[in-house]
Design an enzyme around this catalytic site. Structure first.
Site, short mmCIF file in Angstrom:
data_model
loop_
_atom_site.label_atom_id
_atom_site.label_comp_id
_atom_site.label_asym_id
_atom_site.label_seq_id
_atom_site.Cartn_x
_atom_site.Cartn_y
_atom_site.Cartn_z
N CYS A 7 0.88 -1.16 0.00
CA CYS A 7 0.00 0.00 0.00
C CYS A 7 0.93 1.22 0.00
CB CYS A 7 -0.88 -0.04 1.24
SG CYS A 7 -2.38 0.95 1.11
N THR A 8 0.36 2.38 0.04
CA THR A 8 1.21 3.57 0.08
C THR A 8 1.78 3.75 1.49
OG1 THR A 8 -0.08 4.61 -1.67
CG2 THR A 8 1.35 6.04 -0.39
N GLY A 9 0.91 3.94 2.49
CA GLY A 9 1.38 4.24 3.84
C GLY A 9 1.62 3.04 4.73
N ASN A 10 1.13 1.86 4.35
CA ASN A 10 1.26 0.63 5.14
C ASN A 10 0.76 0.85 6.57
OD1 ASN A 10 3.79 -1.49 6.50
ND2 ASN A 10 1.97 -2.18 5.46
N SER A 11 -0.37 1.56 6.69
CA SER A 11 -0.93 1.79 8.03
C SER A 11 -2.34 1.25 8.17
CB SER A 11 -0.94 3.30 8.34
OG SER A 11 -1.83 3.97 7.47
N CYS A 12 -3.01 0.95 7.04
CA CYS A 12 -4.43 0.61 7.11
C CYS A 12 -4.79 -0.60 6.24
CB CYS A 12 -5.23 1.86 6.73
SG CYS A 12 -6.99 1.71 6.96
N ARG A 13 -5.00 -0.37 4.95
CA ARG A 13 -5.50 -1.44 4.08
C ARG A 13 -4.55 -2.62 3.97
NH1 ARG A 13 -6.51 2.59 -0.73
NH2 ARG A 13 -4.80 3.55 0.40
N SER A 14 -3.28 -2.37 3.75
CA SER A 14 -2.32 -3.48 3.63
C SER A 14 -2.20 -4.22 4.95
CB SER A 14 -0.95 -2.97 3.17
OG SER A 14 -0.50 -1.93 3.99
N SER A 32 3.66 -7.05 4.94
CA SER A 32 3.07 -5.89 4.29
C SER A 32 4.06 -4.74 4.38
CB SER A 32 1.72 -5.52 4.93
OG SER A 32 1.87 -5.22 6.29
N THR A 60 4.15 -3.93 12.19
CA THR A 60 4.94 -2.72 12.02
C THR A 60 4.70 -2.16 10.62
OG1 THR A 60 6.84 -4.02 11.29
CG2 THR A 60 6.75 -3.45 13.64
N ASP A 62 6.32 -0.87 7.55
CA ASP A 62 7.66 -0.95 6.98
C ASP A 62 7.71 -0.45 5.54
OD1 ASP A 62 8.71 -2.30 9.29
OD2 ASP A 62 7.77 -4.14 8.57
N CYS A 79 -3.83 -0.50 -3.19
CA CYS A 79 -4.25 0.87 -3.47
C CYS A 79 -3.64 1.32 -4.78
CB CYS A 79 -3.87 1.82 -2.34
SG CYS A 79 -2.12 2.14 -2.17
N CYS A 86 4.67 0.75 -7.78
CA CYS A 86 5.24 -0.52 -7.31
C CYS A 86 6.64 -0.68 -7.89
CB CYS A 86 4.35 -1.68 -7.74
SG CYS A 86 4.90 -3.26 -7.08
N ASP A 103 -9.67 3.97 0.57
CA ASP A 103 -8.91 4.27 1.78
C ASP A 103 -9.85 4.86 2.82
OD1 ASP A 103 -7.18 5.01 3.77
OD2 ASP A 103 -5.77 6.04 2.45
#
Length: 140
Positions: A7-14, A32, A60, A62, A79, A86, A103
């Site tokens: 994902c872009t921010g690796n904080s939510c969807r991923s 992720s 985490t 990453d 996303c 990618c 998102d």
């Protein structure tokens, strides 16, 4: 079987996809990462997953850079931003897929509406990755 979810921010969807896929099969190696990792998890994503019975609080956030030198059976973007940016895993990825989701962290409105968006996207991620798992991994 190794799966990397981007994902872009690796904080939510991923992170939610990571949690669900790992819950479907604990023998999978699931990681992720983010193309622009935020370094932290979205609290609402953690809460939504907890409500679904999956604890991702230990995950985490990453950078994808951490995983570029590894070989992957699947690299899956969740996303549009990650799909477009990618990085090339030249010769090291057997399959590259895109399974896109809205998102929920961009939702605006009442607290109730924002929470409902997290639940909606969480459930869409569960369904999308269950389908992926059944069609691509379970039969192996």
């Amino acid at each position: 079987m190794k799966v990397l979810i981007l994902c872009t921010g690796n904080s939510c969807r991923s992170q939610m996809a990571h949690g669900f896929l790992q819950s479907f099969d604990p023998n999978l190696t699931v990681c992720s990462a983010g193309t622009e990792a935020s370094g932290k998890l979205n609290e609402k994503a953690v809460a939504a997953m907890k409500e679904a019975g999956i604890d991702i609080s230990h995950h985490t956030s990453d950078s994808v850079e951490k995983y570029l030198d590894e070989e992957w059976d699947y690299v899956i973007t969740v996303c549009g931003g990650a799909n477009e940016s990618c990085p090339a895993f030249t010769g090291k990825v057997k399959h590259r897929l895109h399974i896109g989701f809205d998102d929920p962290s961009h939702a605006t409105g009442t607290d109730e509406f924002i929470w409902s968006e997290f639940l909606r996207v969480r459930d869409e991620i569960r369904a999308g990755f269950w389908k992926f798992y059944n069609e691509n991994i379970k039969s192996i």
